[in-house]
Design a protein around this motif. Structure first.
Motif, PDB file in Angstrom:
ATOM      1  N   SER A 176       0.832  -1.208   0.000  1.00 52.98           N
ATOM      2  CA  SER A 176       0.000   0.000   0.000  1.00 52.98           C
ATOM      3  C   SER A 176       0.866   1.257   0.000  1.00 52.98           C
ATOM      4  CB  SER A 176      -0.919  -0.016   1.225  1.00 52.98           C
ATOM      5  OG  SER A 176      -1.620   1.189   1.342  1.00 52.98           O
ATOM      6  N   ASP A 177       1.919   1.260   0.820  1.00 56.36           N
ATOM      7  CA  ASP A 177       2.847   2.402   0.862  1.00 56.36           C
ATOM      8  C   ASP A 177       3.502   2.615  -0.497  1.00 56.36           C
ATOM      9  OD1 ASP A 177       2.377   2.808   3.592  1.00 56.36           O
ATOM     10  OD2 ASP A 177       4.061   1.526   4.180  1.00 56.36           O
ATOM     11  N   ILE A 178       3.937   1.530  -1.114  1.00 56.18           N
ATOM     12  CA  ILE A 178       4.612   1.624  -2.409  1.00 56.18           C
ATOM     13  C   ILE A 178       3.655   2.152  -3.464  1.00 56.18           C
ATOM     14  CG2 ILE A 178       5.684   0.279  -4.275  1.00 56.18           C
ATOM     15  CD1 ILE A 178       6.884  -1.493  -2.010  1.00 56.18           C
ATOM     16  N   ASN A 179       2.412   1.686  -3.463  1.00 54.11           N
ATOM     17  CA  ASN A 179       1.428   2.163  -4.431  1.00 54.11           C
ATOM     18  C   ASN A 179       1.154   3.654  -4.246  1.00 54.11           C
ATOM     19  OD1 ASN A 179       1.173  -0.321  -5.675  1.00 54.11           O
ATOM     20  ND2 ASN A 179      -0.532  -0.950  -4.383  1.00 54.11           N
ATOM     21  N   LEU A 180       1.056   4.096  -3.009  1.00 59.70           N
ATOM     22  CA  LEU A 180       0.849   5.516  -2.737  1.00 59.70           C
ATOM     23  C   LEU A 180       2.063   6.320  -3.200  1.00 59.70           C
ATOM     24  CD1 LEU A 180      -0.883   7.764  -1.522  1.00 59.70           C
ATOM     25  CD2 LEU A 180       0.166   7.272   0.691  1.00 59.70           C
ATOM     26  N   PHE A 181       3.253   5.843  -2.866  1.00 63.16           N
ATOM     27  CA  PHE A 181       4.499   6.497  -3.260  1.00 63.16           C
ATOM     28  C   PHE A 181       4.576   6.632  -4.781  1.00 63.16           C
ATOM     29  CE2 PHE A 181       9.169   6.227  -3.998  1.00 63.16           C
ATOM     30  CZ  PHE A 181       9.544   7.378  -3.313  1.00 63.16           C
ATOM     31  N   ALA A 182       4.164   5.581  -5.504  1.00 60.57           N
ATOM     32  CA  ALA A 182       4.226   5.575  -6.968  1.00 60.57           C
ATOM     33  C   ALA A 182       3.298   6.612  -7.587  1.00 60.57           C
ATOM     34  CB  ALA A 182       3.887   4.184  -7.497  1.00 60.57           C
ATOM     35  N   SER A 183       2.292   7.051  -6.857  1.00 59.78           N
ATOM     36  CA  SER A 183       1.348   8.018  -7.412  1.00 59.78           C
ATOM     37  C   SER A 183       1.900   9.438  -7.434  1.00 59.78           C
ATOM     38  CB  SER A 183       0.034   7.981  -6.621  1.00 59.78           C
ATOM     39  OG  SER A 183       0.214   8.533  -5.315  1.00 59.78           O
ATOM     40  N   TYR A 184       2.992   9.690  -6.729  1.00 59.38           N
ATOM     41  CA  TYR A 184       3.593  11.016  -6.705  1.00 59.38           C
ATOM     42  C   TYR A 184       4.582  11.176  -7.852  1.00 59.38           C
ATOM     43  CZ  TYR A 184       1.671  11.271  -2.018  1.00 59.38           C
ATOM     44  OH  TYR A 184       0.814  11.273  -0.952  1.00 59.38           O
ATOM     45  N   GLY A 185       4.756  12.387  -8.295  1.00 62.20           N
ATOM     46  CA  GLY A 185       5.712  12.674  -9.351  1.00 62.20           C
ATOM     47  C   GLY A 185       7.139  12.686  -8.827  1.00 62.20           C
ATOM     48  N   VAL A 186       8.083  12.589  -9.744  1.00 62.63           N
ATOM     49  CA  VAL A 186       9.500  12.563  -9.401  1.00 62.63           C
ATOM     50  C   VAL A 186       9.907  13.813  -8.629  1.00 62.63           C
ATOM     51  CG1 VAL A 186      11.829  12.585 -10.371  1.00 62.63           C
ATOM     52  CG2 VAL A 186      10.094  11.062 -11.319  1.00 62.63           C
ATOM     53  N   ALA A 187       9.436  14.978  -9.066  1.00 63.81           N
ATOM     54  CA  ALA A 187       9.814  16.235  -8.403  1.00 63.81           C
ATOM     55  C   ALA A 187       9.334  16.255  -6.954  1.00 63.81           C
ATOM     56  CB  ALA A 187       9.250  17.429  -9.169  1.00 63.81           C
ATOM     57  N   THR A 188       8.143  15.762  -6.707  1.00 64.24           N
ATOM     58  CA  THR A 188       7.599  15.728  -5.344  1.00 64.24           C
ATOM     59  C   THR A 188       8.429  14.815  -4.452  1.00 64.24           C
ATOM     60  OG1 THR A 188       5.380  16.127  -6.194  1.00 64.24           O
ATOM     61  CG2 THR A 188       5.541  15.198  -3.976  1.00 64.24           C
ATOM     62  N   VAL A 189       8.775  13.653  -4.959  1.00 63.20           N
ATOM     63  CA  VAL A 189       9.584  12.704  -4.185  1.00 63.20           C
ATOM     64  C   VAL A 189      10.967  13.290  -3.910  1.00 63.20           C
ATOM     65  CG1 VAL A 189      10.665  10.420  -4.208  1.00 63.20           C
ATOM     66  CG2 VAL A 189       8.315  10.705  -5.041  1.00 63.20           C
ATOM     67  N   TYR A 190      11.560  13.911  -4.912  1.00 63.62           N
ATOM     68  CA  TYR A 190      12.886  14.528  -4.766  1.00 63.62           C
ATOM     69  C   TYR A 190      12.857  15.614  -3.689  1.00 63.62           C
ATOM     70  CZ  TYR A 190      16.954  17.362  -6.077  1.00 63.62           C
ATOM     71  OH  TYR A 190      18.115  18.087  -6.063  1.00 63.62           O
ATOM     72  N   GLU A 191      11.867  16.472  -3.724  1.00 63.74           N
ATOM     73  CA  GLU A 191      11.744  17.533  -2.713  1.00 63.74           C
ATOM     74  C   GLU A 191      11.535  16.935  -1.323  1.00 63.74           C
ATOM     75  OE1 GLU A 191      11.887  20.934  -2.923  1.00 63.74           O
ATOM     76  OE2 GLU A 191      12.419  20.862  -5.041  1.00 63.74           O
ATOM     77  N   ALA A 192      10.656  15.946  -1.223  1.00 59.81           N
ATOM     78  CA  ALA A 192      10.347  15.345   0.083  1.00 59.81           C
ATOM     79  C   ALA A 192      11.549  14.593   0.659  1.00 59.81           C
ATOM     80  CB  ALA A 192       9.151  14.399  -0.054  1.00 59.81           C
ATOM     81  N   ALA A 193      12.447  14.141  -0.198  1.00 65.47           N
ATOM     82  CA  ALA A 193      13.639  13.415   0.253  1.00 65.47           C
ATOM     83  C   ALA A 193      14.787  14.368   0.585  1.00 65.47           C
ATOM     84  CB  ALA A 193      14.075  12.410  -0.814  1.00 65.47           C
ATOM     85  N   GLY A 194      14.486  15.651   0.704  1.00 65.52           N
ATOM     86  CA  GLY A 194      15.526  16.612   1.051  1.00 65.52           C
ATOM     87  C   GLY A 194      16.448  16.939  -0.103  1.00 65.52           C
ATOM     88  N   ARG A 195      15.887  16.841  -1.316  1.00 63.89           N
ATOM     89  CA  ARG A 195      16.654  17.130  -2.535  1.00 63.89           C
ATOM     90  C   ARG A 195      17.889  16.245  -2.680  1.00 63.89           C
ATOM     91  NH1 ARG A 195      16.055  23.381  -4.212  1.00 63.89           N
ATOM     92  NH2 ARG A 195      13.846  23.540  -3.773  1.00 63.89           N
ATOM     93  N   THR A 196      17.731  14.969  -2.356  1.00 65.28           N
ATOM     94  CA  THR A 196      18.812  14.003  -2.536  1.00 65.28           C
ATOM     95  C   THR A 196      18.327  12.882  -3.448  1.00 65.28           C
ATOM     96  OG1 THR A 196      18.160  12.681  -0.621  1.00 65.28           O
ATOM     97  CG2 THR A 196      19.782  14.435  -0.242  1.00 65.28           C
ATOM     98  N   GLY A 197      19.259  12.219  -4.099  1.00 66.95           N
ATOM     99  CA  GLY A 197      18.926  11.048  -4.893  1.00 66.95           C
ATOM    100  C   GLY A 197      18.529  11.310  -6.322  1.00 66.95           C
ATOM    101  N   LEU A 198      18.714  12.528  -6.814  1.00 67.98           N
ATOM    102  CA  LEU A 198      18.356  12.826  -8.197  1.00 67.98           C
ATOM    103  C   LEU A 198      19.320  12.141  -9.155  1.00 67.98           C
ATOM    104  CD1 LEU A 198      16.641  14.469 -10.217  1.00 67.98           C
ATOM    105  CD2 LEU A 198      18.405  16.237 -10.068  1.00 67.98           C
ATOM    106  N   ILE A 199      18.778  11.487 -10.159  1.00 70.37           N
ATOM    107  CA  ILE A 199      19.591  10.897 -11.222  1.00 70.37           C
ATOM    108  C   ILE A 199      19.623  11.925 -12.339  1.00 70.37           C
ATOM    109  CG2 ILE A 199      19.800   9.015 -12.892  1.00 70.37           C
ATOM    110  CD1 ILE A 199      18.198   7.284 -10.931  1.00 70.37           C
ATOM    111  N   ASP A 200      20.777  12.545 -12.543  1.00 75.22           N
ATOM    112  CA  ASP A 200      20.901  13.668 -13.466  1.00 75.22           C
ATOM    113  C   ASP A 200      21.376  13.235 -14.851  1.00 75.22           C
ATOM    114  OD1 ASP A 200      20.796  16.264 -14.346  1.00 75.22           O
ATOM    115  OD2 ASP A 200      22.728  16.835 -13.479  1.00 75.22           O
ATOM    116  N   VAL A 201      20.708  12.245 -15.414  1.00 76.07           N
ATOM    117  CA  VAL A 201      20.979  11.822 -16.788  1.00 76.07           C
ATOM    118  C   VAL A 201      19.631  11.601 -17.462  1.00 76.07           C
ATOM    119  CG1 VAL A 201      23.201  10.735 -16.291  1.00 76.07           C
ATOM    120  CG2 VAL A 201      21.139   9.368 -16.180  1.00 76.07           C
ATOM    121  N   PRO A 202      19.577  11.806 -18.767  1.00 71.65           N
ATOM    122  CA  PRO A 202      18.296  11.586 -19.446  1.00 71.65           C
ATOM    123  C   PRO A 202      17.913  10.106 -19.439  1.00 71.65           C
ATOM    124  CG  PRO A 202      20.024  12.091 -21.040  1.00 71.65           C
ATOM    125  CD  PRO A 202      20.620  12.268 -19.675  1.00 71.65           C
ATOM    126  N   LEU A 203      16.669   9.829 -19.118  1.00 73.78           N
ATOM    127  CA  LEU A 203      16.158   8.455 -19.120  1.00 73.78           C
ATOM    128  C   LEU A 203      15.123   8.333 -20.234  1.00 73.78           C
ATOM    129  CD1 LEU A 203      15.632   7.958 -15.284  1.00 73.78           C
ATOM    130  CD2 LEU A 203      17.591   7.269 -16.660  1.00 73.78           C
TER     131      LEU A 203
END
Length: 101
Positions: free
Chosen positions: A4-31
């Motif tokens: 359930s947590d993973i499904n909820l987490f998956a519903s958020y956009g990358v930018a939201t997750v990045y901000e909530a994680a304290g601006r860490t963990g960004l993969i700075d290459v084109p995917l």
């Protein structure tokens, strides 16, 4: 983390997750999304490979658990495949992979 947590987490956009994680963990290459509309979420297992070398991918297949997302990195971005048909087949039969034999 529950399904359930993973499904909820998956519903958020990358930018939201990045901000909530304290601006860490960004993969700075084109995917490039290979399957249009596909998404993935789950606990990450990061695999630091040698430049152009997939030895550590082979090693992690004995440890990966069902639902984990493998993140493969190298010292420098390089357009090579670290996983191909043989490793995909190995993943389906590895004891730690969580997949049936």
């Amino acid at each position: 983390m529950t399904t359930s947590d993973i499904n909820l987490f998956a519903s958020y956009g990358v930018a939201t997750v990045y901000e909530a994680a304290g601006r860490t963990g960004l993969i700075d290459v084109p995917l490039i999304q290979l399957i249009p509309g596909s998404r993935v979420a789950g606990p990450a297992r990061t695999v630091h490979c040698g430049q152009g070398d997939n030895l550590m991918v082979h090693a992690v297949l004995d440890q990966v658990q069902p639902g984990e997302v493998l993140i493969l990195t190298m010292p420098e971005p390089e357009p090579i495949a670290l996983i191909g048909e043989l490793l995909a087949t190995q993943a389906t039969i590895s004891p730690g992979s969580g997949y049936p034999r």
